[in-house]
Design a protein around this motif. Structure first.
Motif, PDB file in Angstrom:
ATOM      1  N   UNK A  64       0.852  -1.184   0.000  1.00 39.32           N
ATOM      2  CA  UNK A  64       0.000   0.000   0.000  1.00 39.32           C
ATOM      3  C   UNK A  64       0.887   1.233   0.000  1.00 39.32           C
ATOM      4  N   UNK A  65       0.615   2.144  -0.905  1.00 37.53           N
ATOM      5  CA  UNK A  65       1.467   3.316  -1.004  1.00 37.53           C
ATOM      6  C   UNK A  65       1.178   4.335   0.086  1.00 37.53           C
ATOM      7  N   UNK A  66      -0.039   4.375   0.533  1.00 29.63           N
ATOM      8  CA  UNK A  66      -0.411   5.375   1.530  1.00 29.63           C
ATOM      9  C   UNK A  66      -0.424   4.745   2.919  1.00 29.63           C
ATOM     10  N   UNK A  67       0.738   4.709   3.548  1.00 30.55           N
ATOM     11  CA  UNK A  67       0.884   4.072   4.851  1.00 30.55           C
ATOM     12  C   UNK A  67       0.341   4.932   5.996  1.00 30.55           C
ATOM     13  N   UNK A  68       0.556   6.260   5.986  1.00 28.21           N
ATOM     14  CA  UNK A  68       0.214   7.021   7.195  1.00 28.21           C
ATOM     15  C   UNK A  68      -1.273   7.176   7.464  1.00 28.21           C
ATOM     16  N   UNK A  69      -2.074   6.192   7.103  1.00 32.29           N
ATOM     17  CA  UNK A  69      -3.513   6.259   7.328  1.00 32.29           C
ATOM     18  C   UNK A  69      -3.829   6.362   8.818  1.00 32.29           C
ATOM     19  N   UNK A  70      -3.110   5.635   9.666  1.00 33.21           N
ATOM     20  CA  UNK A  70      -3.418   5.584  11.089  1.00 33.21           C
ATOM     21  C   UNK A  70      -2.519   6.478  11.938  1.00 33.21           C
ATOM     22  N   UNK A  71      -1.658   7.260  11.303  1.00 39.77           N
ATOM     23  CA  UNK A  71      -0.750   8.092  12.076  1.00 39.77           C
ATOM     24  C   UNK A  71      -1.444   9.163  12.915  1.00 39.77           C
ATOM     25  N   UNK A  72      -2.517   9.809  12.439  1.00 35.90           N
ATOM     26  CA  UNK A  72      -3.181  10.791  13.318  1.00 35.90           C
ATOM     27  C   UNK A  72      -3.711  10.168  14.609  1.00 35.90           C
ATOM     28  N   UNK A  73      -4.266   8.974  14.524  1.00 38.07           N
ATOM     29  CA  UNK A  73      -4.757   8.297  15.721  1.00 38.07           C
ATOM     30  C   UNK A  73      -3.612   7.960  16.668  1.00 38.07           C
ATOM     31  N   UNK A  74      -2.516   7.503  16.099  1.00 41.06           N
ATOM     32  CA  UNK A  74      -1.353   7.172  16.927  1.00 41.06           C
ATOM     33  C   UNK A  74      -0.786   8.426  17.584  1.00 41.06           C
ATOM     34  N   UNK A  75      -0.761   9.523  16.864  1.00 40.57           N
ATOM     35  CA  UNK A  75      -0.274  10.776  17.438  1.00 40.57           C
ATOM     36  C   UNK A  75      -1.151  11.227  18.598  1.00 40.57           C
ATOM     37  N   UNK A  76      -2.464  11.015  18.498  1.00 41.40           N
ATOM     38  CA  UNK A  76      -3.359  11.361  19.607  1.00 41.40           C
ATOM     39  C   UNK A  76      -3.018  10.543  20.847  1.00 41.40           C
ATOM     40  N   UNK A  77      -2.755   9.266  20.652  1.00 40.58           N
ATOM     41  CA  UNK A  77      -2.385   8.403  21.781  1.00 40.58           C
ATOM     42  C   UNK A  77      -1.056   8.847  22.378  1.00 40.58           C
ATOM     43  N   UNK A  78      -0.098   9.196  21.534  1.00 37.53           N
ATOM     44  CA  UNK A  78       1.200   9.645  22.037  1.00 37.53           C
ATOM     45  C   UNK A  78       1.071  10.956  22.805  1.00 37.53           C
ATOM     46  N   UNK A  79       0.163  11.836  22.397  1.00 39.09           N
ATOM     47  CA  UNK A  79      -0.082  13.074  23.153  1.00 39.09           C
ATOM     48  C   UNK A  79      -0.636  12.764  24.552  1.00 39.09           C
ATOM     49  N   UNK A  80      -1.505  11.769  24.635  1.00 39.75           N
ATOM     50  CA  UNK A  80      -2.037  11.370  25.942  1.00 39.75           C
ATOM     51  C   UNK A  80      -0.908  10.836  26.824  1.00 39.75           C
ATOM     52  N   UNK A  81      -0.020  10.013  26.254  1.00 37.23           N
ATOM     53  CA  UNK A  81       1.122   9.503  27.017  1.00 37.23           C
ATOM     54  C   UNK A  81       1.979  10.659  27.528  1.00 37.23           C
ATOM     55  N   UNK A  82       2.214  11.630  26.652  1.00 39.36           N
ATOM     56  CA  UNK A  82       3.052  12.760  27.043  1.00 39.36           C
ATOM     57  C   UNK A  82       2.384  13.569  28.159  1.00 39.36           C
ATOM     58  N   UNK A  83       1.076  13.727  28.091  1.00 43.40           N
ATOM     59  CA  UNK A  83       0.358  14.463  29.119  1.00 43.40           C
ATOM     60  C   UNK A  83       0.478  13.766  30.482  1.00 43.40           C
ATOM     61  N   UNK A  84       0.393  12.443  30.503  1.00 42.73           N
ATOM     62  CA  UNK A  84       0.428  11.706  31.760  1.00 42.73           C
ATOM     63  C   UNK A  84       1.835  11.480  32.283  1.00 42.73           C
TER      64      UNK A  84
END
Length: 88
Positions: A64-84
């Protein structure tokens, strides 16, 4: 706290939890229910995060050429980790 989150970059908070649980058990500490609830929530988010990484990698492996399909969701999770915890 010992930095155990560098052992596995996909499950950093799970490694920290294992270390913390061992220390708490050795010291006989009682953790408040709200903190236990947050730990479970963060560890489940860690599991979802690692699945998103796997899914992105497998999509790329399958061509699949368009890999970053799920990157926005992952970034949201990483922001939560950073907050905690400050880890990201």
């Amino acid at each position: 706290m010992t930095l155990t989150d560098r052992i596995d970059y996909l499950c950093p908070l799970t490694n920290n939890l294992c270390y913390a649980l061992a220390v708490e058990k050795l010291l006989g500490l009682e953790i408040p229910p709200a903190a236990q609830w947050m730990r479970v929530l963060l560890n489940e988010l860690t599991r979802i995060n690692s699945h998103l990484v796997w899914l992105g990698r497998i999509r790329w492996t399958w061509g699949h050429e368009r890999v970053p399909v799920l990157l926005p969701e992952r970034e949201d999770i990483l922001r939560i980790f950073e907050m905690f915890s400050g880890s990201g």
